[in-house]
Design a protein around this motif. Sequence first.
Motif, PDB file in Angstrom:
ATOM      1  N   PHE A  23       0.807  -1.229   0.000  1.00  0.00           N
ATOM      2  CA  PHE A  23       0.000   0.000   0.000  1.00  0.00           C
ATOM      3  C   PHE A  23       0.837   1.273   0.000  1.00  0.00           C
ATOM      4  O   PHE A  23       0.357   2.305  -0.472  1.00  0.00           O
ATOM      5  CB  PHE A  23      -0.960  -0.027   1.188  1.00  0.00           C
ATOM      6  CG  PHE A  23      -1.967  -1.131   1.102  1.00  0.00           C
ATOM      7  CD1 PHE A  23      -2.982  -1.093   0.166  1.00  0.00           C
ATOM      8  CD2 PHE A  23      -1.879  -2.245   1.924  1.00  0.00           C
ATOM      9  CE1 PHE A  23      -3.905  -2.125   0.062  1.00  0.00           C
ATOM     10  CE2 PHE A  23      -2.792  -3.274   1.833  1.00  0.00           C
ATOM     11  CZ  PHE A  23      -3.821  -3.212   0.895  1.00  0.00           C
ATOM     12  N   LYS A  24       2.056   1.231   0.513  1.00  0.00           N
ATOM     13  CA  LYS A  24       2.909   2.411   0.401  1.00  0.00           C
ATOM     14  C   LYS A  24       3.418   2.593  -1.024  1.00  0.00           C
ATOM     15  O   LYS A  24       3.786   3.690  -1.426  1.00  0.00           O
ATOM     16  CB  LYS A  24       4.105   2.293   1.359  1.00  0.00           C
ATOM     17  CG  LYS A  24       3.749   2.313   2.832  1.00  0.00           C
ATOM     18  CD  LYS A  24       3.273   3.672   3.293  1.00  0.00           C
ATOM     19  CE  LYS A  24       3.034   3.673   4.797  1.00  0.00           C
ATOM     20  NZ  LYS A  24       2.532   4.982   5.279  1.00  0.00           N
ATOM     21  N   THR A  25       3.457   1.510  -1.776  1.00  0.00           N
ATOM     22  CA  THR A  25       3.940   1.569  -3.158  1.00  0.00           C
ATOM     23  C   THR A  25       2.813   1.870  -4.142  1.00  0.00           C
ATOM     24  O   THR A  25       2.958   2.722  -5.021  1.00  0.00           O
ATOM     25  CB  THR A  25       4.611   0.237  -3.545  1.00  0.00           C
ATOM     26  OG1 THR A  25       5.644  -0.063  -2.616  1.00  0.00           O
ATOM     27  CG2 THR A  25       5.202   0.316  -4.946  1.00  0.00           C
ATOM     28  N   PHE A  26       1.703   1.191  -3.960  1.00  0.00           N
ATOM     29  CA  PHE A  26       0.621   1.307  -4.949  1.00  0.00           C
ATOM     30  C   PHE A  26      -0.542   2.171  -4.463  1.00  0.00           C
ATOM     31  O   PHE A  26      -1.354   2.621  -5.271  1.00  0.00           O
ATOM     32  CB  PHE A  26       0.103  -0.089  -5.313  1.00  0.00           C
ATOM     33  CG  PHE A  26       1.104  -0.921  -6.042  1.00  0.00           C
ATOM     34  CD1 PHE A  26       1.242  -0.833  -7.419  1.00  0.00           C
ATOM     35  CD2 PHE A  26       1.934  -1.798  -5.356  1.00  0.00           C
ATOM     36  CE1 PHE A  26       2.164  -1.606  -8.098  1.00  0.00           C
ATOM     37  CE2 PHE A  26       2.870  -2.576  -6.025  1.00  0.00           C
ATOM     38  CZ  PHE A  26       2.985  -2.476  -7.390  1.00  0.00           C
ATOM     39  N   GLY A  27      -0.661   2.363  -3.146  1.00  0.00           N
ATOM     40  CA  GLY A  27      -1.751   3.167  -2.623  1.00  0.00           C
ATOM     41  C   GLY A  27      -1.376   4.637  -2.533  1.00  0.00           C
ATOM     42  O   GLY A  27      -0.266   5.064  -2.863  1.00  0.00           O
ATOM     43  N   GLY A  28      -2.309   5.451  -2.066  1.00  0.00           N
ATOM     44  CA  GLY A  28      -2.053   6.874  -1.907  1.00  0.00           C
ATOM     45  C   GLY A  28      -2.149   7.636  -3.219  1.00  0.00           C
ATOM     46  O   GLY A  28      -2.667   7.149  -4.217  1.00  0.00           O
ATOM     47  N   SER A  29      -1.615   8.836  -3.190  1.00  0.00           N
ATOM     48  CA  SER A  29      -1.688   9.704  -4.370  1.00  0.00           C
ATOM     49  C   SER A  29      -0.500   9.460  -5.294  1.00  0.00           C
ATOM     50  O   SER A  29       0.617   9.188  -4.842  1.00  0.00           O
ATOM     51  CB  SER A  29      -1.711  11.177  -3.932  1.00  0.00           C
ATOM     52  OG  SER A  29      -0.561  11.469  -3.154  1.00  0.00           O
ATOM     53  N   PHE A  30      -0.771   9.568  -6.580  1.00  0.00           N
ATOM     54  CA  PHE A  30       0.256   9.361  -7.598  1.00  0.00           C
ATOM     55  C   PHE A  30       1.064  10.649  -7.771  1.00  0.00           C
ATOM     56  O   PHE A  30       0.497  11.721  -8.004  1.00  0.00           O
ATOM     57  CB  PHE A  30      -0.400   8.960  -8.917  1.00  0.00           C
ATOM     58  CG  PHE A  30       0.584   8.705 -10.024  1.00  0.00           C
ATOM     59  CD1 PHE A  30       1.619   7.800  -9.864  1.00  0.00           C
ATOM     60  CD2 PHE A  30       0.479   9.380 -11.230  1.00  0.00           C
ATOM     61  CE1 PHE A  30       2.528   7.569 -10.886  1.00  0.00           C
ATOM     62  CE2 PHE A  30       1.376   9.157 -12.259  1.00  0.00           C
ATOM     63  CZ  PHE A  30       2.410   8.240 -12.079  1.00  0.00           C
ATOM     64  N   ARG A  31       2.402  10.552  -7.632  1.00  0.00           N
ATOM     65  CA  ARG A  31       3.274  11.734  -7.701  1.00  0.00           C
ATOM     66  C   ARG A  31       4.322  11.531  -8.792  1.00  0.00           C
ATOM     67  O   ARG A  31       5.454  11.149  -8.511  1.00  0.00           O
ATOM     68  CB  ARG A  31       3.935  11.969  -6.347  1.00  0.00           C
ATOM     69  CG  ARG A  31       2.936  12.277  -5.219  1.00  0.00           C
ATOM     70  CD  ARG A  31       3.605  12.240  -3.853  1.00  0.00           C
ATOM     71  NE  ARG A  31       3.973  10.889  -3.466  1.00  0.00           N
ATOM     72  CZ  ARG A  31       4.515  10.566  -2.289  1.00  0.00           C
ATOM     73  NH1 ARG A  31       4.747  11.504  -1.400  1.00  0.00           N
ATOM     74  NH2 ARG A  31       4.825   9.314  -2.016  1.00  0.00           N
ATOM     75  N   PRO A  32       3.949  11.773 -10.030  1.00  0.00           N
ATOM     76  CA  PRO A  32       4.877  11.505 -11.145  1.00  0.00           C
ATOM     77  C   PRO A  32       6.108  12.393 -11.134  1.00  0.00           C
ATOM     78  O   PRO A  32       7.143  12.027 -11.705  1.00  0.00           O
ATOM     79  CB  PRO A  32       4.013  11.777 -12.383  1.00  0.00           C
ATOM     80  CG  PRO A  32       2.935  12.679 -11.911  1.00  0.00           C
ATOM     81  CD  PRO A  32       2.661  12.293 -10.496  1.00  0.00           C
ATOM     82  N   GLU A  33       6.016  13.571 -10.480  1.00  0.00           N
ATOM     83  CA  GLU A  33       7.168  14.482 -10.472  1.00  0.00           C
ATOM     84  C   GLU A  33       8.334  13.921  -9.671  1.00  0.00           C
ATOM     85  O   GLU A  33       9.485  14.355  -9.845  1.00  0.00           O
ATOM     86  CB  GLU A  33       6.752  15.841  -9.909  1.00  0.00           C
ATOM     87  CG  GLU A  33       6.420  15.861  -8.426  1.00  0.00           C
ATOM     88  CD  GLU A  33       4.997  15.364  -8.111  1.00  0.00           C
ATOM     89  OE1 GLU A  33       4.637  15.308  -6.918  1.00  0.00           O
ATOM     90  OE2 GLU A  33       4.265  15.031  -9.081  1.00  0.00           O
ATOM     91  N   ARG A  34       8.096  12.943  -8.798  1.00  0.00           N
ATOM     92  CA  ARG A  34       9.160  12.352  -7.992  1.00  0.00           C
ATOM     93  C   ARG A  34       9.832  11.156  -8.679  1.00  0.00           C
ATOM     94  O   ARG A  34      10.795  10.615  -8.153  1.00  0.00           O
ATOM     95  CB  ARG A  34       8.608  11.888  -6.643  1.00  0.00           C
ATOM     96  CG  ARG A  34       8.185  13.025  -5.730  1.00  0.00           C
ATOM     97  CD  ARG A  34       7.958  12.499  -4.337  1.00  0.00           C
ATOM     98  NE  ARG A  34       7.741  13.569  -3.374  1.00  0.00           N
ATOM     99  CZ  ARG A  34       7.762  13.404  -2.055  1.00  0.00           C
ATOM    100  NH1 ARG A  34       8.008  12.216  -1.538  1.00  0.00           N
ATOM    101  NH2 ARG A  34       7.553  14.427  -1.254  1.00  0.00           N
ATOM    102  N   LEU A  35       9.294  10.760  -9.792  1.00  0.00           N
ATOM    103  CA  LEU A  35       9.794   9.583 -10.476  1.00  0.00           C
ATOM    104  C   LEU A  35      10.757   9.971 -11.589  1.00  0.00           C
ATOM    105  O   LEU A  35      10.746  11.101 -12.083  1.00  0.00           O
ATOM    106  CB  LEU A  35       8.630   8.762 -11.028  1.00  0.00           C
ATOM    107  CG  LEU A  35       7.569   8.368  -9.986  1.00  0.00           C
ATOM    108  CD1 LEU A  35       6.439   7.604 -10.631  1.00  0.00           C
ATOM    109  CD2 LEU A  35       8.191   7.554  -8.852  1.00  0.00           C
ATOM    110  N   MET A  36      11.583   9.003 -11.991  1.00  0.00           N
ATOM    111  CA  MET A  36      12.642   9.270 -12.964  1.00  0.00           C
ATOM    112  C   MET A  36      12.171   9.114 -14.403  1.00  0.00           C
ATOM    113  O   MET A  36      12.823   9.578 -15.324  1.00  0.00           O
ATOM    114  CB  MET A  36      13.818   8.321 -12.726  1.00  0.00           C
ATOM    115  CG  MET A  36      14.346   8.324 -11.302  1.00  0.00           C
ATOM    116  SD  MET A  36      15.264   9.806 -10.905  1.00  0.00           S
ATOM    117  CE  MET A  36      16.732   9.574 -11.887  1.00  0.00           C
TER     118      MET A  36
END
Length: 803
Positions: A454-467
């Motif tokens: 759930f920490k990986t797939f749950g919550g809000s999606f934050r694409p700006e933090r990804l590479m």
Amino acid sequence: MVTFYTFIFLPLLSAILVPFLYKYLNRQVHTGWFVLIIPLSIFVYLLQYIPDVAGGKTYVYTLPWIPTLDIQLTSYVDGLGLLFGLLISGVGALVILYSVFYMSKEREALHNFYIYLLMFMGAMLGVVFSDHLLVFYGFWELTSVSSFLLISYWFERRSSRQGALKAMLITVFGGITMLAGFIMLIMMADTYSIRELIANVDLIRNHVLFIPAMLCVLLGAFTKSAQFPFSIWLPDAMEAPTPVSSYLHSATMVKAGIYLVARMTPIFGGSSVWFWLVAGVGLITLLYGSLSALRQTDLKALLAYSTISQLGLIMCLLGIGSLAVYFGPGESGTVFTVATFAALFHLFNHSTFKGSLFMVVGIIDHETGRRDIRYLGGLLQVMPVTFTIALVGGLSMAGLPPFNGFLSKEMFFAAVNEVAEAGIFGLSHIGLLFPIVAWVASIFTFVYCMIFIFKTFGGSFRPERLMKEVHEAPLGMLISPIVLGVLVIVIFFFPNVLGKYILTPALNAVLPMMSVTAYDLKISAWHGLNLELLMTVGVILLGVFLFRTTKRWIPALRSFPQKLTLNHWFNQGLEGSEKFSRSLTDGYMTGSLRHYLIYIFSFFVILLMASLLGFYGLSLDFSKDAPIGIFEAGLVVAMIIAAFTVLFASNRIVAIVALGAIGYMISMFFVIFRAPDLALTQMVVETVTTVLFLLCFYHLPKLKKSIERLSFKLTNLIISMAMGLTVSLLALAANGHKLFEPITSFFENAYELAGAKNIVNAILVDFRGFDTMLEISVLTIAGLGVYLLVHQRSKRREPNETE
């Protein structure tokens, strides 16, 4: 027999072809497609053994290897070996299929990757099917070597090199101690066969070396299966590519230690020392791994510590199951037989859900460029298939229905509850710790599984933090984890198919005295309202509460001082030993040849003189010696004069001639002692070396005459006289001791045995052919090294000369 060995050695033989496939075909087709055929072929071949092995049949194949040393490639196919063989080849096929889409054929050195992976697979197959202890050890160490190469695959990274080194040091240390245990077992039972050891178990258990052999074997198993406190190498092994991590954690390397404990249970099981070490260390490892997993923010590190925890669970079950050997057939023995069955069941289940979870982490890393939980979240929105696989694998590892991990976790709870009431080996006093620690560790396991999902797939999606720009993984990368995820669910609904054809035969191999049939053990998801179910409910309720409050207590857990960790202590010990060895080396490596000779000669004199005097070896018997004639005395005087000439000659040519004269006079001794072959060989060698000396020294400048006062060094005089005296006494003592019949009569038949008219040549080429070949190889390597050094030095000089 030939067919069996063809398939078992197929990975090792195929590794030779991989560089050619990579060189000529990699641009058109990914090399992994060709490699995939190998584990698939092995898996399909091993499937044919299932009906017969399930029916109680075993197969023994023997291929002579070194008959003079009683070493044969004896392979034994029973339920335990077949279980591991199917896991190694089946999961190996899925891992290679996954690697085809994970490993880029343009950017990666795939020939190295697949060579190492095939070596790893072949070594593991050799381990699980070997019946000969020394052959078993050879394959065991090959797994350490191949895992070292796989972990350091990205060798340009310092962390990869360090992780590989740590894994090598710890596992090889365990392997050497295991070899010592094997040698003790061989001495006790006078056999190299594991099957014969089990047959002679009564003889072994009454031997004085029983406990030392057990401790040595367990050290090998604990280091390989990452049991506490040797578990520190496993998280650092995450520096390997994800396909390697998935394979290493689910079906190979770490499972080798589990296999060794299971295979040795009929020999050492029933002993209180074996029970407390295996079950106790397993329980501690279970708790340590689950607690450590909660401290991790990297997904691969979390799964690495979860593997340590799950391996501890399996090891604990094997320890509890060993009580069946103590009780034997009967009601009490059957109760603990279930624990061994649960260990094998969870071993299989762990391979399915852990393999899929590692592949999920690889997909996340491949598609997002991140593995840190703090940067992830909301991936369910863009990666629903990957989330589904992670949910299935994570809930299975947490021990929830309807997944296979629930079934084996319930059996684990039943086993620890039974051992608390065993009433032997002091369990009546501290046996209650087993269910308590197991329950607490299971709560932590539930929490880190929820964190992973759930920490990986749950919550809000934050694409700006990804590479990277995130999207679902390609179908090819999803096939392998989907297959494993489907198995997780299918096994829950049809567990007894696996139990009848795979697990029960393996159980009979671990506990042959129990003679369990498929009808004796039935796996069921519902046993009524019992203590095990209440423990599971408690795990879920308390686990959900702790997961919902992780922000309050996880930071405190992660703030545990790094200086108090096992990893830090190991690194500090390694650095300290390196500093000590460096300072010690700097102390005696002075650059003075005189100092080095003093060290060598002093050690030689002290060791040999102490041995001669301490073991009463100084026995001088001249009664049987031949008389010294005028010719021998004259030759000795002439050799002494020639030796002094070499020392005090002012011309190199004179010194070389005097040195050659010593050699020729030695050949005259051989003539006097009626050894014409030795005399001829000595004269040929002496002539060649003298000519070579003359050719070399001819081009050197002449010696300059100068008058120098040489200082007298008492140390030199003492060491020189001590060295001469030691060698003389050693030669005389050896002449005075005739412990064995001389072998001269054997060599005198050189013409009949080898067709040689020269005994010396026959000894060098025929009787000691391997020694001579190795000596030539050493000289060749040394010559190549000198050539390369000279060549590189000349290349470095060329630019300066041009300028």
